[in-house]
Design an enzyme around this catalytic site. Sequence first.
Site, PDB file in Angstrom:
ATOM      1  CE1 TYR A 140     -83.917  17.953 -62.438  1.00  0.00           C
ATOM      2  CE2 TYR A 140     -84.860  16.298 -60.976  1.00  0.00           C
ATOM      3  CZ  TYR A 140     -84.976  17.482 -61.681  1.00  0.00           C
ATOM      4  OH  TYR A 140     -86.148  18.186 -61.617  1.00  0.00           O
ATOM      5  CE  LYS A 186     -80.960  29.946 -72.577  1.00  0.00           C
ATOM      6  NZ  LYS A 186     -81.947  30.966 -73.018  1.00  0.00           N
ATOM      7  CG  ASP A 219     -85.510  31.316 -73.815  1.00  0.00           C
ATOM      8  OD1 ASP A 219     -85.433  30.452 -74.713  1.00  0.00           O
ATOM      9  OD2 ASP A 219     -84.773  32.327 -73.788  1.00  0.00           O
ATOM     10  CG  ASP A 243     -89.150  19.218 -62.580  1.00  0.00           C
ATOM     11  OD1 ASP A 243     -90.153  18.563 -62.252  1.00  0.00           O
ATOM     12  OD2 ASP A 243     -88.636  20.091 -61.847  1.00  0.00           O
ATOM     13  CG  ASP A 247     -94.920  21.236 -62.119  1.00  0.00           C
ATOM     14  OD1 ASP A 247     -94.868  20.019 -62.350  1.00  0.00           O
ATOM     15  OD2 ASP A 247     -94.934  21.704 -60.964  1.00  0.00           O
TER      16      ASP A 247
END
Length: 354
Positions: A140, A186, A219, A243, A247
């Site tokens: 970000y 990751k 993942d 983020d 959700d």
Amino acid sequence: MPRITVLPGDGIGPEVAGEAVRVLNAVGERFGFEPTLTYALVGGAALDEFDTPLPEPTFEACKAADAVLLGAIGGPRWDHETGDRRCEAALLGLRKRLGVFANLRPVLVPAGLSGQSPVRADRVDGTDILIVRELTGGIYFGAPRKLSAATASNTMVYHASEIRRIARVAFAWAEKRRGRVTSVDKANVLEVSQLWRRVVTQVHREEFAHLALDHLYVDNAAMQLVLRPGRFDVILTGNLFGDILSDLAATLPGSLGLLPSASLGGQIGLFEPVHGSAPDIAGLGIANPAGIMLSAAMMLDALDLSDAAHAVRSGVLAALGLGVRTRDLGGTASTGDFANAVISHIRASALAAA
Ligand code: NAD
Ligand code: IPM
Ligand code: MN
């Protein structure tokens, strides 16, 4: 008296923030404090008025407060903007300038709500997860970043010191909860994640070896969240993965409108629901205000007004339990109806205690 700067923002932001303020006033009345409220513009509303999404007076109003309560920013009307003129850039700037690197996003499935989840009730029942999202670093904020007609790029950077401090926050929470941290990265692809995993492992070994730590690739973590949410206690992750996963986690209780957050680490905390400005339902008066009300409860906790925080939380749970639900939860209640039910519960519990 707590000084609270309210940034209603855009879309459903002002609708839910207005109801959260009514609840704050009700709980103040109940517990004998009167919040001093200052309102300021941010996001598209600020762009329209001041030609910048984070005007200096808005930031000054935040700095002068004990806490900041934010609705939501952004919307299609301002989506053509780029760089610092983007509404989202204002929110990132606010987080960075307040130094709130630790974003806490609790995900609970209130009793009676598991039927709202697209995930089977027997899997979501009892879910109690705390997502600890790093908020002021990672892709970000990384430089260089660039957008031209032919190429665009962003940079994912994490310094060991940023990973260490957010890891400590996650472990400290796990200590107060069920003692388990799952770090999500990751590391099979990204060097940034390889450092992340190394530093988290080191903080664990040196300072929190009595707690349980495991690592998941993002993942797989996304899949496990839906398949076996009960396996998670604290999820520790970076800005972008946090983020996305938050959700996704909102599907467990059944609506994004339920999730609150607290952004801490600086002198002044920023409290905001996880959802955005929901342009598809803005102006209809049907947005779910539970997320911002629960964010306000996290704010009251941070201000050492824990009885008031508890009253807000139980008011929200009582309203949901009584079936006062907005459309996202399959109900017909308006934003205001929901707030009325929360406020009635707060007042009724005051009478019962008298
Ligand atoms: P969104 O979170 O605004 O909406 C996603 C979906 O969830 C929509 O269908 C919406 O109606 C629903 N929803 C969200 N909050 C709800 C609530 N309280 N009650 C009922 N339903 C709710 O995400 P989006 O549509 O991807 O983004 C819209 C705008 O919001 C974009 O400009 C985005 O950048 C911005 N945004 C802002 C924040 C923030 O201010 N913290 C967070 C996320 C997105
Ligand atoms: C959130 C939002 C923000 C983010 C956007 C609006 C900048 O999606 O708070 O989850 O990505 O952090
Ligand atoms: Mn988000």
